[in-house]
Enzyme design. Structure first.
Site, PDB file in Angstrom:
ATOM      1  N   HIS A  12      17.730  -9.929 -73.812  1.00 27.64           N
ATOM      2  CA  HIS A  12      18.873 -10.379 -73.009  1.00 27.64           C
ATOM      3  C   HIS A  12      18.696 -10.067 -71.525  1.00 27.64           C
ATOM      4  CE1 HIS A  12      21.708 -10.397 -76.774  1.00 27.64           C
ATOM      5  NE2 HIS A  12      20.892 -11.420 -76.741  1.00 27.64           N
TER       6      HIS A  12
ATOM      7  N   GLY B 120      22.633   0.501 -83.778  1.00 26.26           N
ATOM      8  CA  GLY B 120      23.744   0.428 -82.821  1.00 26.26           C
ATOM      9  C   GLY B 120      24.094  -0.963 -82.347  1.00 26.26           C
TER      10      GLY B 120
HETATM   11  P1  NAD Z   1      28.472  -4.225 -79.543  1.00 26.23           P
HETATM   12  O1  NAD Z   1      29.300  -3.537 -78.499  1.00 26.23           O
HETATM   13  O2  NAD Z   1      28.938  -5.532 -80.055  1.00 26.23           O
HETATM   14  O3  NAD Z   1      28.322  -3.230 -80.772  1.00 26.23           O
HETATM   15  C1  NAD Z   1      28.018  -1.883 -80.586  1.00 26.23           C
HETATM   16  C2  NAD Z   1      27.687  -1.277 -81.935  1.00 26.23           C
HETATM   17  O4  NAD Z   1      27.284   0.053 -81.702  1.00 26.23           O
HETATM   18  C3  NAD Z   1      28.865  -1.238 -82.912  1.00 26.23           C
HETATM   19  O5  NAD Z   1      28.412  -1.644 -84.189  1.00 26.23           O
HETATM   20  C4  NAD Z   1      29.261   0.245 -82.934  1.00 26.23           C
HETATM   21  O6  NAD Z   1      29.715   0.667 -84.205  1.00 26.23           O
HETATM   22  C5  NAD Z   1      27.949   0.913 -82.607  1.00 26.23           C
HETATM   23  N1  NAD Z   1      28.069   2.211 -81.962  1.00 26.23           N
HETATM   24  C6  NAD Z   1      28.987   2.638 -81.061  1.00 26.23           C
HETATM   25  N2  NAD Z   1      28.742   3.910 -80.702  1.00 26.23           N
HETATM   26  C7  NAD Z   1      27.633   4.303 -81.381  1.00 26.23           C
HETATM   27  C8  NAD Z   1      26.879   5.510 -81.439  1.00 26.23           C
HETATM   28  N3  NAD Z   1      27.225   6.580 -80.725  1.00 26.23           N
HETATM   29  N4  NAD Z   1      25.801   5.555 -82.252  1.00 26.23           N
HETATM   30  C9  NAD Z   1      25.437   4.475 -83.006  1.00 26.23           C
HETATM   31  N5  NAD Z   1      26.111   3.316 -82.986  1.00 26.23           N
HETATM   32  C10 NAD Z   1      27.188   3.232 -82.173  1.00 26.23           C
HETATM   33  O7  NAD Z   1      27.001  -4.332 -78.947  1.00 26.23           O
HETATM   34  P2  NAD Z   1      25.791  -5.294 -79.296  1.00 26.23           P
HETATM   35  O8  NAD Z   1      25.771  -5.559 -80.750  1.00 26.23           O
HETATM   36  O9  NAD Z   1      24.626  -4.700 -78.623  1.00 26.23           O
HETATM   37  O10 NAD Z   1      26.135  -6.679 -78.584  1.00 26.23           O
HETATM   38  C11 NAD Z   1      26.694  -6.675 -77.325  1.00 26.23           C
HETATM   39  C12 NAD Z   1      26.051  -7.536 -76.251  1.00 26.23           C
HETATM   40  O11 NAD Z   1      26.452  -6.971 -74.992  1.00 26.23           O
HETATM   41  C13 NAD Z   1      24.567  -7.510 -76.234  1.00 26.23           C
HETATM   42  O12 NAD Z   1      24.182  -8.822 -76.076  1.00 26.23           O
HETATM   43  C14 NAD Z   1      24.137  -6.718 -74.986  1.00 26.23           C
HETATM   44  O13 NAD Z   1      23.233  -7.474 -74.202  1.00 26.23           O
HETATM   45  C15 NAD Z   1      25.379  -6.551 -74.173  1.00 26.23           C
HETATM   46  N6  NAD Z   1      25.628  -5.137 -73.728  1.00 26.23           N
HETATM   47  C16 NAD Z   1      24.608  -4.336 -73.309  1.00 26.23           C
HETATM   48  C17 NAD Z   1      24.870  -3.007 -72.926  1.00 26.23           C
HETATM   49  C18 NAD Z   1      23.728  -2.135 -72.444  1.00 26.23           C
HETATM   50  O14 NAD Z   1      22.766  -2.636 -71.877  1.00 26.23           O
HETATM   51  N7  NAD Z   1      23.790  -0.806 -72.653  1.00 26.23           N
HETATM   52  C19 NAD Z   1      26.160  -2.512 -72.999  1.00 26.23           C
HETATM   53  C20 NAD Z   1      27.195  -3.361 -73.426  1.00 26.23           C
HETATM   54  C21 NAD Z   1      26.907  -4.677 -73.797  1.00 26.23           C
END
Ligand code: NAD
Length: 232
Positions: free
Chosen positions: A109, A175
């Site tokens: 992404h 995650g």
């Molecule tokens: P999502 O927010 O839809 O899901 C997050 C998942 O992580 C959930 O299933 C939740 O239960 C789990 N989770 C939360 N805290 C956790 C922990 N401490 N340990 C383990 N699991 C944990 O995220 P997604 O599925 O990655 O999809 C979201 C989209 O948004 C992606 O396309 C991504 O590109 C983007 N995004 C990226 C970031 C980043 O770069 N850090 C942050 C937010 C969103």
């Protein structure tokens, strides 16, 4: 796990949650203040570029203050020690896998710390603002945008990802909520190819039933524990 040689790991926002980066659907995050359609689509950028650029400026600045956590470090150790093929496909646009030391990382992404020039198609490393329309370092056009794949756009390097899945013995999802396609469909591809599948997540994802095994808990606990089993 002794017959496992080739591994594909998919990571999502959950692996960076304990580093203080908001997940997509978690409560209280920046995403909550903005509807996805207002900041993460090509239509939103065409309609209100300043809003979109300001949003990504904020995210770009915020991630630079965050640090990799035990889960990023554990995957980096696995990457360093694993003799077979290993590919960390991340949906995350942060750089915490790299700062944790992982090398075999594919950002499907895109990346917050890159800007994409839509005139000359070159991607440049970027840490500062894009809001004031700085010139592209290569062609000088003022057509830089965040190098982030928005909803409705094609994720990067899908051929490479499907190629790695075809060669894989084990697919691990960490995650991720299983709500954003095509990444959410990788588990199904893996199952159809006869690949073992493991989910590590805080709670069961939407596609949880498709995994052979699910281990629930915070990434900083379940990921190092799994890596320790793999490299013992
Ligand atoms: P999502 O927010 O839809 O899901 C997050 C998942 O992580 C959930 O299933 C939740 O239960 C789990 N989770 C939360 N805290 C956790 C922990 N401490 N340990 C383990 N699991 C944990 O995220 P997604 O599925 O990655 O999809 C979201 C989209 O948004 C992606 O396309 C991504 O590109 C983007 N995004 C990226 C970031 C980043 O770069 N850090 C942050 C937010 C969103």
């Amino acid at each position: 796990m002794s017959q496992i040689r080739n591994i594909v790991i998919l990571t999502g926002a959950g692996i960076s949650a304990e580093s203080g980066i908001d997940t997509f659907r978690g409560g209280g995050g920046l995403w909550e203040q903005h509807r996805v359609e207002d900041v993460a689509t090509p239509e939103a950028f065409a309609r209100d570029p300043n809003l979109v650029l300001r949003f990504y400026d904020m995210r770009r600045e915020a991630i630079q203050e965050k640090l990799p956590n035990a889960a990023h470090f554990a995957l980096a150790e696995l990457d360093a020690k694993w003799q077979g093929n290993l590919l960390i496909v991340t949906q995350n646009v942060d750089d915490l896998h790299e700062r944790g030391g992982a090398r075999r990382v594919l950002h499907m992404h895109g990346e917050h710390l890159k800007a994409w020039c839509t005139s000359c198609d070159v991607r440049s490393h970027w840490r500062g603002t894009l809001l004031d329309r700085p010139p592209c370092p290569v062609c000088q056009a003022r057509t830089l945008r965040p190098d982030v794949v928005w909803f409705g756009e094609m994720p990067y390097r899908m051929g490479e990802i499907y190629g790695a899945l075809r060669e894989a013995d084990l697919f691990v999802s960490i995650g991720t909520s299983g709500a954003v396609y095509p990444a959410a469909g990788f588990v199904q591809n893996a199952r159809e190819l006869g690949v073992q599948t493991l989910e590590l997540n805080l709670e069961r994802s939407q596609g949880s039933a498709l995994f052979h095994e699910t281990r629930l808990g915070p990434a900083t606990e379940v990921v190092p524990a799994w890596v320790a089993e793999m490299i013992q």
